[in-house]
Design a protein around this motif. Structure first.
Motif, PDB file in Angstrom:
ATOM      1  N   ALA A  48     111.340  20.134 127.024  1.00 25.60           N
ATOM      2  CA  ALA A  48     112.100  21.385 126.965  1.00 25.60           C
ATOM      3  C   ALA A  48     113.127  21.334 125.837  1.00 25.60           C
ATOM      4  O   ALA A  48     113.301  22.309 125.081  1.00 25.60           O
ATOM      5  CB  ALA A  48     112.781  21.643 128.306  1.00 25.60           C
ATOM      6  N   ARG A  49     113.803  20.173 125.745  1.00 26.55           N
ATOM      7  CA  ARG A  49     114.776  20.029 124.659  1.00 26.55           C
ATOM      8  C   ARG A  49     114.086  20.081 123.301  1.00 26.55           C
ATOM      9  O   ARG A  49     114.593  20.682 122.342  1.00 26.55           O
ATOM     10  CB  ARG A  49     115.546  18.713 124.809  1.00 26.55           C
ATOM     11  N   LEU A  50     112.884  19.418 123.233  1.00 26.07           N
ATOM     12  CA  LEU A  50     112.141  19.413 121.978  1.00 26.07           C
ATOM     13  C   LEU A  50     111.673  20.816 121.610  1.00 26.07           C
ATOM     14  O   LEU A  50     111.714  21.223 120.431  1.00 26.07           O
ATOM     15  CB  LEU A  50     110.942  18.466 122.104  1.00 26.07           C
ATOM     16  N   VAL A  83     104.197  22.643 119.377  1.00 24.75           N
ATOM     17  CA  VAL A  83     104.920  23.277 120.486  1.00 24.75           C
ATOM     18  C   VAL A  83     104.012  23.459 121.703  1.00 24.75           C
ATOM     19  O   VAL A  83     104.404  23.208 122.844  1.00 24.75           O
ATOM     20  CB  VAL A  83     105.504  24.636 120.039  1.00 24.75           C
ATOM     21  N   MET A  84     102.780  23.871 121.485  1.00 21.81           N
ATOM     22  CA  MET A  84     101.857  24.164 122.593  1.00 21.81           C
ATOM     23  C   MET A  84     101.072  22.934 123.057  1.00 21.81           C
ATOM     24  O   MET A  84     100.335  23.008 124.034  1.00 21.81           O
ATOM     25  CB  MET A  84     100.858  25.248 122.157  1.00 21.81           C
ATOM     26  N   ARG A  85     101.236  21.820 122.362  1.00 16.25           N
ATOM     27  CA  ARG A  85     100.520  20.585 122.731  1.00 16.25           C
ATOM     28  C   ARG A  85      99.017  20.858 122.848  1.00 16.25           C
ATOM     29  O   ARG A  85      98.370  20.484 123.813  1.00 16.25           O
ATOM     30  CB  ARG A  85     101.062  20.010 124.042  1.00 16.25           C
ATOM     31  N   ALA A  86      98.465  21.525 121.816  1.00 16.85           N
ATOM     32  CA  ALA A  86      97.048  21.885 121.799  1.00 16.85           C
ATOM     33  C   ALA A  86      96.317  21.056 120.738  1.00 16.85           C
ATOM     34  O   ALA A  86      96.897  20.151 120.123  1.00 16.85           O
ATOM     35  CB  ALA A  86      96.895  23.376 121.533  1.00 16.85           C
ATOM     36  N   ASP A  87      95.026  21.386 120.515  1.00 18.00           N
ATOM     37  CA  ASP A  87      94.193  20.609 119.591  1.00 18.00           C
ATOM     38  C   ASP A  87      93.839  21.380 118.314  1.00 18.00           C
ATOM     39  O   ASP A  87      93.651  20.777 117.255  1.00 18.00           O
ATOM     40  CB  ASP A  87      92.900  20.181 120.296  1.00 18.00           C
ATOM     41  N   ARG A  88      93.708  22.690 118.375  1.00 19.89           N
ATOM     42  CA  ARG A  88      93.362  23.507 117.215  1.00 19.89           C
ATOM     43  C   ARG A  88      94.261  24.750 117.216  1.00 19.89           C
ATOM     44  O   ARG A  88      94.549  25.322 118.270  1.00 19.89           O
ATOM     45  CB  ARG A  88      91.890  23.962 117.251  1.00 19.89           C
ATOM     46  N   ILE A 130     101.567  31.339 132.479  1.00 23.19           N
ATOM     47  CA  ILE A 130     102.314  32.469 131.929  1.00 23.19           C
ATOM     48  C   ILE A 130     103.457  31.988 131.036  1.00 23.19           C
ATOM     49  O   ILE A 130     103.723  32.548 129.959  1.00 23.19           O
ATOM     50  CB  ILE A 130     102.861  33.350 133.062  1.00 23.19           C
ATOM     51  N   GLU A 131     104.102  30.894 131.480  1.00 22.83           N
ATOM     52  CA  GLU A 131     105.228  30.373 130.710  1.00 22.83           C
ATOM     53  C   GLU A 131     104.779  29.920 129.320  1.00 22.83           C
ATOM     54  O   GLU A 131     105.502  30.081 128.323  1.00 22.83           O
ATOM     55  CB  GLU A 131     105.883  29.205 131.454  1.00 22.83           C
ATOM     56  N   LEU A 160     104.474  30.815 123.306  1.00 21.47           N
ATOM     57  CA  LEU A 160     103.818  31.057 122.021  1.00 21.47           C
ATOM     58  C   LEU A 160     104.266  32.396 121.428  1.00 21.47           C
ATOM     59  O   LEU A 160     104.500  32.510 120.207  1.00 21.47           O
ATOM     60  CB  LEU A 160     102.300  31.030 122.198  1.00 21.47           C
ATOM     61  N   LEU A 161     104.428  33.392 122.277  1.00 22.31           N
ATOM     62  CA  LEU A 161     104.889  34.693 121.798  1.00 22.31           C
ATOM     63  C   LEU A 161     106.309  34.590 121.236  1.00 22.31           C
ATOM     64  O   LEU A 161     106.626  35.157 120.171  1.00 22.31           O
ATOM     65  CB  LEU A 161     104.854  35.719 122.935  1.00 22.31           C
ATOM     66  N   GLN A 162     107.159  33.835 121.943  1.00 22.70           N
ATOM     67  CA  GLN A 162     108.539  33.670 121.490  1.00 22.70           C
ATOM     68  C   GLN A 162     108.586  32.908 120.159  1.00 22.70           C
ATOM     69  O   GLN A 162     109.375  33.228 119.253  1.00 22.70           O
ATOM     70  CB  GLN A 162     109.345  32.948 122.560  1.00 22.70           C
ATOM     71  N   PHE A 163     107.719  31.890 120.073  1.00 26.19           N
ATOM     72  CA  PHE A 163     107.656  31.118 118.821  1.00 26.19           C
ATOM     73  C   PHE A 163     107.261  32.028 117.650  1.00 26.19           C
ATOM     74  O   PHE A 163     107.850  31.968 116.557  1.00 26.19           O
ATOM     75  CB  PHE A 163     106.651  29.978 118.968  1.00 26.19           C
ATOM     76  N   ALA A 164     106.284  32.883 117.879  1.00 24.60           N
ATOM     77  CA  ALA A 164     105.821  33.780 116.814  1.00 24.60           C
ATOM     78  C   ALA A 164     106.916  34.760 116.412  1.00 24.60           C
ATOM     79  O   ALA A 164     107.092  35.060 115.213  1.00 24.60           O
ATOM     80  CB  ALA A 164     104.574  34.528 117.270  1.00 24.60           C
ATOM     81  N   ARG A 165     107.668  35.276 117.375  1.00 25.02           N
ATOM     82  CA  ARG A 165     108.733  36.225 117.046  1.00 25.02           C
ATOM     83  C   ARG A 165     109.855  35.554 116.258  1.00 25.02           C
ATOM     84  O   ARG A 165     110.333  36.075 115.249  1.00 25.02           O
ATOM     85  CB  ARG A 165     109.282  36.843 118.331  1.00 25.02           C
ATOM     86  N   ARG A 166     110.308  34.377 116.728  1.00 24.29           N
ATOM     87  CA  ARG A 166     111.444  33.723 116.089  1.00 24.29           C
ATOM     88  C   ARG A 166     111.108  33.217 114.677  1.00 24.29           C
ATOM     89  O   ARG A 166     111.980  33.137 113.808  1.00 24.29           O
ATOM     90  CB  ARG A 166     111.932  32.571 116.956  1.00 24.29           C
TER      91      ARG A 166
END
Length: 661
Positions: free
Chosen positions: A504-506, A537-542, A640-641, A646-652
């Motif tokens: 969360a801090r990261l 941020v999303m800890r994904a692969d692609r 949902i979180e 991801l939406l918040q990341f895209a906006r900021r």
């Protein structure tokens, strides 16, 4: 005055009838009475009497009589040595007397009598008396021969009766032994075994009370395991292994019969003395190990015979083997159930990383496994100084939460400090309880074990009884096993929570970074960097970023792809996952990509076969200008979180503004 004397043929006919009656099982007393009546006819006597010796051979009991003086003689008991039969009993020969000497004396004047011994295996068991009270006719010497014949019939009748009784007793014992063997061997339930043993013994013997005692776990006392005839108060009686009767039977392995009043002191704790006249007891052993005793009590004197004792010994031997087998079966079954429950608990503990759920399920499992009234799990606080209740079962959580001992205080603190499990039957009397008393919360007995991770103790696990209970070594081992699994699960949960806090801090750091980059990076450098940050941020692969131009989506940046397999450079609006998000201007979550037909519109998806998908539309001034996509190679359910993240990341990061034409 004499009856007509019949011929030898008639005598043989009578003998045949008597033999037939003997073989038909006519009761002995009826046979003897019939023999006396027949002898009266054939001897010419006025009275015929049959007397038998008692067990100590000092008394003659007149059991049958016929003729004039039958009422006087029947039931009479006289001293054998002072009777007319003394000489016959000692020598085994018949004797002829001119004047009878029966008691009471007769007033009829001169008469004659003949006494013939009843011989059984050359031993005199009684005598047949023939008496003539007539003054005109006396008994002749021939009467002695006839009387000997009838005495022989008496001997045969008594032998048959004795053998019949022995046969009946053996048949009864055999039936009881067979029934015991059948019922005992038909079940592996310990209580059913004990009840079957008592049924067999009680059916075969005269009794008022029958009790089976078994040794407790400490092998110091015997408790009532099954009974017939005990009162509620007597059910609570325990016998010490040091009692004379118990100690003797355990040492010798021999059953015994107590007939003397003085011997009853050995079981005075069992029953009131006025209920005891005869006691029969046998040890219950499995191989050479003593496991208990069976006690049969009768209010009748000399109620039990050696045959009864032999039967009790045989049944007790069967009981020992059966009880031992039932214990082994119950132990195996219990261990199998415990193993299954521990495995189930392990699976459930590994399925969650929520600390509260872990602790709650541990206390629930302990209460079920140990059948405890209450269970509690206490963990050290953040400072590592005090134990506090995290989860409790069977008690008011608010009241029980007041228990917060320091390390070393009370029983929980002692277990935590010394990392040593302990079982306490009487908590209030334990010296360790004085420094932090827990008996005030209704803790009578407890089993307390440390919860450790490696060499560090993090708490304690307690099984609690509200009444006195002796916890066994097996129960301690079981609780210790649960505590070890609980320690690992609790530590994993704590590590997970710490990781979440760090994540969360990261993420907050990434958000601030994205905001800074969005305002400072050149337009041409931002898309690639933002794509890589989104992947982290999303800890994904692609991760892919597309710009929408008219009716076509063009790849702007990508992250995580191998050089050999590249994503689609362009894709039509409305086609595949990307086109669907752009066309409908909606977020899209696909848990299983391979089950969605839209995957066929992406060549790289068909080759790499990712598992899960998340796509969001990018809007600028109310218009869709692009799509950001996340793929996971392992199955994943996007929450949902995570979508909002991801939406918040895209906006900021002002991603939409960066790719807008």
């Amino acid at each position: 005055p004499y009856p007509d004397i019949v011929g030898e043929r008639d005598l043989l006919s009578v003998v045949h009838e008597i033999h037939r009656a003997i073989t038909c099982g006519v009761p002995a007393l009826d046979l003897l009475q019939d023999i006396a009546s027949r002898a009266l006819t054939f001897t010419g006597a006025t009275t015929i009497a049959i007397a038998l010796r008692d067990e100590d051979e000092s008394i003659l009991r007149f059991v049958a009589a016929a003729g004039d003086r039958s009422r006087e003689l029947l039931g009479l008991h006289i001293d054998a040595e002072a009777s007319l039969a003394d000489a016959s009993l000692r020598t085994g020969l018949p004797f002829y007397f001119g004047v009878p000497d029966f008691s009471p004396p007769q007033e009829t004047g001169p008469a004659t009598s003949v006494v013939v011994p009843i011989l059984q295996q050359n031993l005199s068991i009684g005598a047949v008396f023939a008496l003539s009270d007539s003054q005109s006719d006396s008994l002749s010497a021939d009467a002695s021969d006839t009387l000997e014949l009838f005495a022989g019939l008496v001997a045969v009748a008594m032998t048959a009766d004795t053998q019949g009784r022995v046969q009946q007793r053996k048949s009864r014992e055999l039936a009881a032994l067979y029934e015991s063997a059948r019922t005992v061997s038909s079940t592996l339930n310990n209580q059913d075994v004990l009840e079957s043993v008592l049924d067999a013994v009680c059916h075969a013997s005269t009794h008022e009370t029958a009790v089976i005692f078994l040794l407790n776990d400490e092998r110091s006392h015997l408790f009532v395991a099954a009974q017939r005839g005990l009162t509620d108060e007597e059910m609570e009686i325990q016998l010490s292994v040091d009692d004379v009767l118990v100690h003797r039977m355990f040492e010798t392995g021999q059953a015994t019969i107590l007939r003397n009043t003085g011997d009853f002191e050995e079981i005075k704790d069992l029953l009131a003395s006025d209920r005891i006249r005869t006691v029969m007891a046998s040890p219950i052993r499995s191989r050479t190990e003593n496991i208990g005793i069976v006690v049969i009590v009768s209010p009748l004197p000399d109620a039990f015979t050696d045959g009864d004792l032999n039967l009790l010994t045989a049944v007790a031997s069967q009981a020992g083997i059966a009880v031992s087998n039932s214990w082994l079966y119950e132990d195996t079954t219990r261990r199998a159930e415990e193993t299954g429950k521990i495995f189930e608990m392990s699976q459930r503990l590994n399925a969650t990383l929520d600390l509260e759920s872990v602790c709650s399920y541990v206390t629930e499992s302990v209460q079920e496994l140990l059948r405890a009234d209450r269970t509690a799990l206490l963990l050290l606080d953040d400072h590592g100084e005090r134990l506090r209740v995290i989860s409790v079962r069977g008690a008011d959580a608010a009241n029980f939460a007041k228990i917060r001992p320091k390390i070393g205080e009370g029983i929980p603190g002692w277990v935590c400090e010394w990392m040593t499990p302990t079982a306490i039957a009487d908590v209030a009397a334990d010296a360790r309880n004085f420094s932090y008393p827990i008996h005030l919360e209704g803790v009578v007995s407890t089993l307390c074990v440390p919860i450790a991770v490696g060499d560090d103790v993090i708490g304690v696990l307690m099984a609690i009884s509200s009444r006195r209970r002796l916890f066994t070594v097996g129960e301690m081992e079981l609780l210790f096993t649960v505590a070890n699994q609980a320690g690992n699960a609790i530590q994993n949960s704590r590590n997970f929570q710490a990781a979440r806090r760090r994540t969360a801090r990261l993420r907050r750091y990434f958000m601030r970074l994205a905001l800074a980059l969005g305002s400072s990076l050149p337009r041409e450098q931002a898309p690639q960097l933002l794509t890589e940050l989104a992947l982290e941020v999303m800890r994904a692969d692609r991760c892919k970023l597309y710009r929408l131009d008219e009716e076509e989506l063009t790849l702007v940046a990508s992250a995580g792809f191998r050089s050999s397999i590249r994503p689609d450079a362009t894709i039509a609006n409305g086609v595949g996952f990307t086109g669907w998000v752009a066309k409908r201007s909606k977020r899209l979550v696909v848990d299983v990509v391979q089950d969605d037909p839209r995957r066929e519109d992406h060549a790289w998806v068909m080759k790499e076969r990712p598992s899960s998908y998340l796509g969001i539309p990018l809007r600028h001034r109310g218009k869709v200008v692009g799509v950001m996509e996340i793929y996971s190679m392992e199955p994943r359910k996007f929450e949902i979180e995570e979508v909002e993240l991801l939406l918040q990341f895209a906006r900021r990061s002002q991603t939409a503004e960066r790719i807008a034409g």
